[in-house]
Design an enzyme around this catalytic site. Structure first.
Site, short mmCIF file in Angstrom:
data_model
loop_
_atom_site.label_atom_id
_atom_site.label_comp_id
_atom_site.label_asym_id
_atom_site.label_seq_id
_atom_site.Cartn_x
_atom_site.Cartn_y
_atom_site.Cartn_z
CG ASP A 13 -2.01 -0.92 1.19
OD1 ASP A 13 -2.27 -1.52 0.05
OD2 ASP A 13 -2.44 -1.47 2.14
NE ARG A 93 -1.74 2.30 12.89
CZ ARG A 93 -0.90 1.38 12.45
NH1 ARG A 93 0.34 1.69 12.63
NH2 ARG A 93 -1.12 0.30 11.86
CG ASP A 122 -4.92 1.17 12.52
OD1 ASP A 122 -4.64 1.31 13.73
OD2 ASP A 122 -4.33 0.15 11.91
CB SER A 173 -3.68 -7.51 6.70
OG SER A 173 -3.46 -6.30 7.24
N1 ARG Z 1 -8.13 -4.31 15.21
C1 ARG Z 1 -6.80 -3.63 15.66
C2 ARG Z 1 -6.97 -2.30 15.94
O1 ARG Z 1 -8.03 -1.59 15.59
C3 ARG Z 1 -5.60 -3.96 14.87
C4 ARG Z 1 -5.56 -3.05 13.61
C5 ARG Z 1 -4.40 -3.55 12.77
N2 ARG Z 1 -3.98 -2.50 11.94
C6 ARG Z 1 -3.35 -2.72 10.60
N3 ARG Z 1 -3.00 -2.06 10.03
N4 ARG Z 1 -2.90 -4.14 10.18
O2 ARG Z 1 -6.33 -1.88 16.79
#
Ligand code: ARG
Length: 409
Positions: A13, A93, A122, A173
């Site tokens: 990405d 984040r 995110d 992922s």
């Molecule tokens: N579900 C988790 C969260 O919202 C994990 C997110 C994973 N993010 C990613 N870019 N793979 O914090």
């Protein structure tokens, strides 16, 4: 020429995003990768960013800051989302957003960009955090705009000469940092399907873990983990070594369906060996030293804290106020916790503290008991008075006289 500071992970990405942003905005791209302890994902990430067309590529080591200012407060607050998720990604984040904004200001760039999609949490965390720190900054999320499917992205990469990262072959992922790892997509999207063993990277299968338990003794000083099995070490190192020990014993695997902020339920797999052990230990120590009413309130606020982290509200007065509350409680959280790790199970088997509110002379059923048994009777009479009164009323009997007052027949 416009300049955009892009959070670059080295994956498909963000690699496609470099080129896409250049073309779409006629901009030059400064790639920034924040090291939060994701390990080998960082190998030659700088070279890759430059190879796909970034004018400059920075790798920022933010591990200490992450541990000190994000992980530790969340641990002390007891922040675990919906009872299971220790929030590794969610805590990372706001720090990534903070670094992007700092670098954008240094680079005199008007925009920052990130690779988050339009259906995850995110994007919320990144956008809200960036705006909290610099309301005038422009935030671009190419993957939310370009409308390409994954195969189309791969095609885009091929036609634009973008080296496709090896990770595209994986159906999963993932995201990882010092506090844990998340795994999504592929067969995991069926909540009925048991996660295949291949998805795990930090934990051994409990079935294959050693048959003998490992004991871990953790020392806390005012809420800060200081030593493992008598060896003092900085928190970053302590987290790493717990990850190794607990991971080897299959501790820290989490399989849950969680509520995303954007209204979707999703099946999530996490590995967080160090976080699971540290939360269990910290909670057990607080139980020993914190008075009952305060412990109740702390538990209620722990959920609020987890929610605010999950929901992208890190840079808010709410979080600062909860941190102040938590810091006050931590003044008492000094002592030691002993845990037993065995085949995926993490169990607190001992705790002690110079500040313990546990009083052997009050608790014991053996000799040396100083609890006033006789006083219990009067206490219970008054404690149960409303219950007794209501019971008499509904039975059509007259209310009892208040405790200690004799009834006139
Ligand atoms: N579900 C988790 C969260 O919202 C994990 C997110 C994973 N993010 C990613 N870019 N793979 O914090």
């Amino acid at each position: 020429m416009e300049r955009i500071v892009l959070a670059y992970s080295g994956g498909l990405d963000t690699s496609v995003a470099v080129k896409w942003l250049m073309d779409r905005y006629d901009a030059e791209i400064v790639a920034v990768t924040i090291d939060l302890g994701q390990g080998k994902e960082l190998d030659d990430v700088r070279e890759r960013a430059l190879a796909v067309g970034a004018v400059r590529a920075h790798v920022v080591d933010a591990r200490e800051e992450f541990v000190r200012d994000y992980i530790l407060p969340a641990l002390q607050a007891g922040a675990v989302y919906e009872g299971h998720y220790p929030l590794a990604t969610a805590l990372g984040r706001p720090l990534i957003a903070q670094k992007l904004v700092e670098i954008a200001e240094m680079e005199d760039a008007g925009s920052i960009a990130h690779g988050c999609t339009g259906k995850g949490n995110d994007q919320v965390r990144m956008d809200v955090s960036a705006r909290a720190l610099n309301p005038s900054i422009n935030v671009v999320a190419p993957a939310r705009v370009w409308g390409m499917t994954r195969p189309e992205e791969i095609e885009y990469a091929r036609t634009h000469g973008i080296p496709v990262p090896a990770s595209v072959d994986s159906p999963y992922s993932t995201d990882s940092n010092l506090w844990g790892r998340s795994i999504e997509c592929g067969v995991l999207e069926d909540p009925w399907t048991e996660p295949p063993e291949e998805i795990y990277a930090l934990t051994r299968s409990p079935a294959e873990a050693p048959d003998d338990p490992a004991y871990v003794e953790l020392e806390f000083e005012r809420g800060v983990p200081k030593a493992v099995n008598g060896v003092a070490m900085p928190l970053t190192e302590l987290i790493n070594s717990l990850e190794t020990i607990a991971g080897a014993h299959g501790v820290g695997r989490i399989d849950m369906v969680e509520n995303r902020l954007v209204g979707i339920k999703s099946r999530e797999i996490y590995e967080a060996p160090a976080a699971v052990v540290l939360h269990a230990a910290h909670r057990a120590l607080e139980a020993l030293v914190v008075p009952r009413d305060l412990e109740r309130l702390k538990t209620d606020l722990a959920r609020r804290y987890a929610d605010l982290v999950y929901d992208g509200l890190w840079f808010t007065p709410l979080r600062e106020a909860l941190d102040a509350f938590t810091a006050k409680v931590q003044e008492q959280v000094t002592g030691e916790v002993r845990l037993r790790l065995l085949k995926g199970d993490c169990r607190v088997v001992g705790r002690k503290s110079p500040l313990a509110l546990y009083e052997p002379a009050l608790a014991t059923y053996d000799e040396g008991d100083r609890f006033d048994h006789a006083a219990a009777e009067g206490f219970i009479r008054i404690w149960g008075l409303p219950v007794e009164t209501a019971a008499s009323r509904s039975a059509g009997r007259r209310a009892p006289a208040p405790a200690g007052v004799s009834r006139d027949e």
